[in-house]
Motif scaffolding. Structure first.
Motif, short mmCIF file in Angstrom:
data_model
loop_
_atom_site.label_atom_id
_atom_site.label_comp_id
_atom_site.label_asym_id
_atom_site.label_seq_id
_atom_site.Cartn_x
_atom_site.Cartn_y
_atom_site.Cartn_z
N ALA A 41 3.58 11.61 -6.11
CA ALA A 41 3.38 10.38 -5.37
C ALA A 41 2.62 9.35 -6.22
O ALA A 41 2.95 8.16 -6.22
CB ALA A 41 2.62 10.65 -4.08
N LEU B 151 5.85 9.93 -0.29
CA LEU B 151 5.19 8.65 -0.49
C LEU B 151 5.60 7.70 0.63
O LEU B 151 6.79 7.46 0.85
CB LEU B 151 5.58 8.04 -1.84
N ARG B 152 4.62 7.18 1.34
CA ARG B 152 4.88 6.22 2.41
C ARG B 152 4.33 4.85 2.01
O ARG B 152 3.20 4.74 1.54
CB ARG B 152 4.21 6.66 3.71
N LEU B 153 5.17 3.81 2.18
CA LEU B 153 4.81 2.47 1.74
C LEU B 153 4.59 1.55 2.92
O LEU B 153 5.25 1.67 3.96
CB LEU B 153 5.90 1.89 0.84
N ALA C 99 4.08 5.77 -7.29
CA ALA C 99 3.36 4.55 -6.95
C ALA C 99 3.10 3.72 -8.19
O ALA C 99 3.21 2.48 -8.17
CB ALA C 99 2.05 4.89 -6.24
N GLN D 60 12.43 2.39 -2.21
CA GLN D 60 11.58 3.47 -2.72
C GLN D 60 11.97 4.79 -2.06
O GLN D 60 11.89 4.93 -0.85
CB GLN D 60 10.10 3.17 -2.43
N VAL E 253 10.83 -2.43 -2.37
CA VAL E 253 9.98 -1.55 -1.57
C VAL E 253 10.83 -0.71 -0.63
O VAL E 253 10.60 0.49 -0.47
CB VAL E 253 8.94 -2.37 -0.79
N LYS F 50 0.86 -1.19 0.00
CA LYS F 50 0.00 0.00 0.00
C LYS F 50 0.90 1.24 0.00
O LYS F 50 1.94 1.26 0.66
CB LYS F 50 -0.92 0.02 1.22
N ALA F 51 0.48 2.24 -0.76
CA ALA F 51 1.23 3.50 -0.82
C ALA F 51 0.31 4.64 -0.45
O ALA F 51 -0.84 4.71 -0.91
CB ALA F 51 1.81 3.70 -2.21
#
Length: 257
Positions: A175, A238-240, A179, A233, A230, A128-129
């Motif tokens: 973002a 952007l947070r994954l 993604a 990144q 991942v 999920k991003a």
């Protein structure tokens, strides 16, 4: 017993019957195996007063009941998947009796065999991003300042707000692009992928906008590459979230074969 129905968790090869985990299933019932030919379904007995045609639709609308049932279902599937390649069955799949279940296994033996071939030696990973707004804009939104008095001050305030919106829009575009690129790269690294709609913030418990919600079918040998991609990144804003390994729920349905 005539008041019992058969709750199905997963389907696997015949060898699964010899290694059932010693855990309870839904409603605390013990697990057992129902086999036909080369296939075995892992099941438990459930009361038709709770899982029958009339009661089940009503219970599925009870969030507490649904959460308890889903938790027990997942616990069984996860325990099975740690030992064997299994095709998880949809939550609250119930058959009248063992004979009806065996008939289904016979009728769909080829399809289930293809599913098991597809997922054997593979697990599911989720990514999920989320868009992270610029910190200054986030702080301003949290403070919700009042409009300053005076024409000049008001105009300056509106320009600041417009600039903040522009920065947020540009951060979101960047973002989303990052993604999308990540999803393309992960899809090339993995056996298969499923792209799902973003989840509502009320479900995720996170106010940041979700711009990627995907699942990937991964060979055991490829897990390190997925995890490494991942972790590398580096897109700002952007947070994954990487989750797994899971039983391959997203890739184990007969309809996908």
């Amino acid at each position: 017993m005539p008041d019992d129905a058969v709750y199905v968790y997963a389907i696997g090869d015949a060898g699964l019957a010899a290694a059932l985990p010693g855990i309870a299933g839904v409603s605390g019932a013990p697990l057992r195996a129902v086999g036909s030919g080369a296939l075995v379904a892992v099941v438990s007995s459930v009361d038709t007063a709770e899982f029958g045609d009339e009661a089940l639709p009503r219970n599925l609308e009870d969030l507490g009941w649904l959460a308890d049932t889903a938790r027990a279902h997942h616990t069984v599937v996860d325990a099975l998947a740690r030992r064997h390649s299994v095709a998880p069955v949809r939550l609250a799949t119930v058959y009248l009796d063992d004979a009806n279940l065996r008939t289904m296994l016979d009728q769909r033996a080829a399809a289930f065999g293809a599913v098991l071939d597809r997922i054997r030696g593979r697990t599911e990973w989720g990514v999920k991003a989320f868009v992270i707004p610029p910190s200054a804009d986030r702080h301003a939104a949290e403070q919700q300042p009042s409009v300053p008095s005076g024409t000049g001050a008001g105009r300056a305030y509106l320009m600041q707000r417009r600039a903040a919106r522009d920065r947020a829009a540009e951060a979101r575009r960047s973002a989303v692009d990052a993604a999308g690129q990540l999803h393309e790269e992960l899809s090339r690294l993995t056996v298969a992928s499923r792209h799902y709609p973003p989840q509502d913030p009320q479900l995720t418990g996170c106010r940041d906008e979700m711009v990627l919600n995907a699942a990937y079918l991964v060979d055991h040998a490829g897990e390190a590459a997925v995890r490494g991609r991942v972790e590398r990144q580096g897109a700002p804003g952007l947070r994954l979230e990487l989750t797994g390994p899971w039983a391959p729920y997203s890739f184990a349905t007969v309809e996908q074969v």
